[in-house]
Design an enzyme around this catalytic site. Structure first.
Site, PDB file in Angstrom:
ATOM      1  N   TYR A   1     -10.038  -4.662  -8.679  1.00 11.85           N
ATOM      2  CA  TYR A   1     -10.797  -3.707  -9.554  1.00 11.85           C
ATOM      3  C   TYR A   1     -11.792  -4.022 -10.124  1.00 11.85           C
ATOM      4  O   TYR A   1     -12.187  -5.188 -10.191  1.00 11.85           O
ATOM      5  CB  TYR A   1      -9.519  -3.406 -10.860  1.00 11.85           C
ATOM      6  CG  TYR A   1      -8.341  -2.962 -10.273  1.00 11.85           C
ATOM      7  CD1 TYR A   1      -7.982  -1.634  -9.988  1.00 11.85           C
ATOM      8  CD2 TYR A   1      -7.244  -3.697 -10.151  1.00 11.85           C
ATOM      9  CE1 TYR A   1      -6.904  -1.121  -9.603  1.00 11.85           C
ATOM     10  CE2 TYR A   1      -5.965  -3.186  -9.604  1.00 11.85           C
ATOM     11  CZ  TYR A   1      -5.801  -1.907  -9.540  1.00 11.85           C
ATOM     12  OH  TYR A   1      -4.538  -1.352  -8.850  1.00 11.85           O
TER      13      TYR A   1
ATOM     14  N   SER B   1      -2.779   4.536  -6.046  1.00 16.28           N
ATOM     15  CA  SER B   1      -3.666   5.046  -4.797  1.00 16.28           C
ATOM     16  C   SER B   1      -3.270   6.396  -4.316  1.00 16.28           C
ATOM     17  O   SER B   1      -4.307   7.090  -4.022  1.00 16.28           O
ATOM     18  CB  SER B   1      -3.533   3.801  -3.627  1.00 16.28           C
ATOM     19  OG  SER B   1      -4.100   2.674  -4.094  1.00 16.28           O
TER      20      SER B   1
ATOM     21  N   ASP C   1       2.126   2.192  -3.561  1.00 20.50           N
ATOM     22  CA  ASP C   1       1.070   2.278  -4.668  1.00 20.50           C
ATOM     23  C   ASP C   1       0.886   3.575  -5.220  1.00 20.50           C
ATOM     24  O   ASP C   1       0.162   4.448  -4.547  1.00 20.50           O
ATOM     25  CB  ASP C   1      -0.191   1.788  -4.202  1.00 20.50           C
ATOM     26  CG  ASP C   1      -1.088   1.262  -5.293  1.00 20.50           C
ATOM     27  OD1 ASP C   1      -0.903   1.865  -6.318  1.00 20.50           O
ATOM     28  OD2 ASP C   1      -2.133   0.498  -5.159  1.00 20.50           O
TER      29      ASP C   1
ATOM     30  N   GLN D   1       0.828  -1.198  -0.104  1.00 23.54           N
ATOM     31  CA  GLN D   1       0.197  -0.028   0.048  1.00 23.54           C
ATOM     32  C   GLN D   1       0.517   1.324   0.225  1.00 23.54           C
ATOM     33  O   GLN D   1       0.521   2.239  -0.662  1.00 23.54           O
ATOM     34  CB  GLN D   1      -0.981   0.082   1.271  1.00 23.54           C
ATOM     35  CG  GLN D   1      -1.952  -0.920   1.084  1.00 23.54           C
ATOM     36  CD  GLN D   1      -3.052  -0.932   2.116  1.00 23.54           C
ATOM     37  OE1 GLN D   1      -2.771  -0.474   3.304  1.00 23.54           O
ATOM     38  NE2 GLN D   1      -4.164  -1.604   2.121  1.00 23.54           N
TER      39      GLN D   1
END
Length: 259
Positions: free
Chosen positions: A111, A14, A11, A8
């Site tokens: 997704y 994001s 990313d 995370q």
């Protein structure tokens, strides 16, 4: 970048989508000629703005949170049933076609999948009924490797109130709204279509800071801390998912098939 907890902080999609969702709402407010929150004054009551967010990924969830903080009544739609809990936890109403296909509308990577024509027709009918009541619409829907799905038709635009605003965050991938164009502000049937390119660049300082941190977090595990040499552990899920070439050969499955 795989959708796992350890990745995370690396990313880029994001971190940048988060800023884009925030800025999209502020841009919608900029072009909207009314206030967002309910205001009760001696001169009369101002009704709160109604905001519809289409797509409840990272950008969409941040758009919901931002619109709620500004005092709007927020609804959101997504083909993924899993998004319902997240949307409602932010205080928004979830709007979707609930059928068997919707229960399998998410890829293994988290997704949205491209839906069947039958589902798209049901969704279009539901959105057509919902959108005519909205003041601001934020569209965020993208399908990896494919053109953005068309969610708002010219017929839907014609039913919206004069002065309504649509911020098409997918405009660079073909757009979710019929008639929106990259880099342009278009007035159509009394509705303002906002087609900004690269929304994160409008929050440039934070976008650059988060992007740099993403790169640092990604590269640090790839370098041996003692000798400073590149060290690729191909059993590592993050390296395996993001490695493009090796020994002069394209080895990434998606890029290999495209090549």
């Amino acid at each position: 970048m795989p959708r796992i907890t350890r990745a995370q902080s690396m990313d880029v999609l994001s971190s940048q989508a988060n800023l884009a969702g925030y800025k999209a709402v502020l841009e919608g407010a900029r072009f909207f000629t009314r206030a967002f929150p309910m205001m009760m004054t001696a001169a009369g009551t101002i009704a709160p703005a109604r905001v519809l967010v289409m797509g409840a990924g990272v950008a969409g969830l941040q758009a919901i949170a931002t619109a709620r903080r500004l005092g709007a009544i927020v609804s959101a739609t997504d083909v993924r049933l899993a998004a319902k809990e997240q949307v409602e936890s932010l205080g928004a109403k979830f709007v979707m076609v609930d059928d068997d296909e919707a229960k399998n509308a998410e890829t293994e990577g988290g997704y949205a999948k491209e839906m069947s024509d039958a589902y798209k027709q049901k969704q279009a009918a539901l959105i057509a009924e919902t959108i005519k009541k909205q003041d601001i619409v934020i569209t965020t829907a993208l399908i990896p490797g494919r053109p953005a799905p068309k969610l708002v038709s010219a017929e839907m635009l014609a039913t919206m109130k004069p002065g309504s605003v649509i911020v098409d965050m997918a405009v660079e991938m073909g757009g979710n709204c019929e008639g929106s164009k990259p880099g342009e502000i278009i007035h159509k049937d009394g509705v303002i279509l906002v087609g900004h390119r690269n929304l994160p660049s409008l929050v440039a300082t934070d976008a650059s800071t988060l992007y740099a941190k993403n790169l640092l977090n990604y590269l640090t595990p790839l370098v041996d801390q003692e000798g400073g040499a590149l060290k690729l552990d191909q059993e590592d899920e993050i390296i395996r998912a993001s490695l493009v070439t090796q020994d002069g050969e394209i080895i990434h499955p998606q890029l290999k098939s495209a090549a």
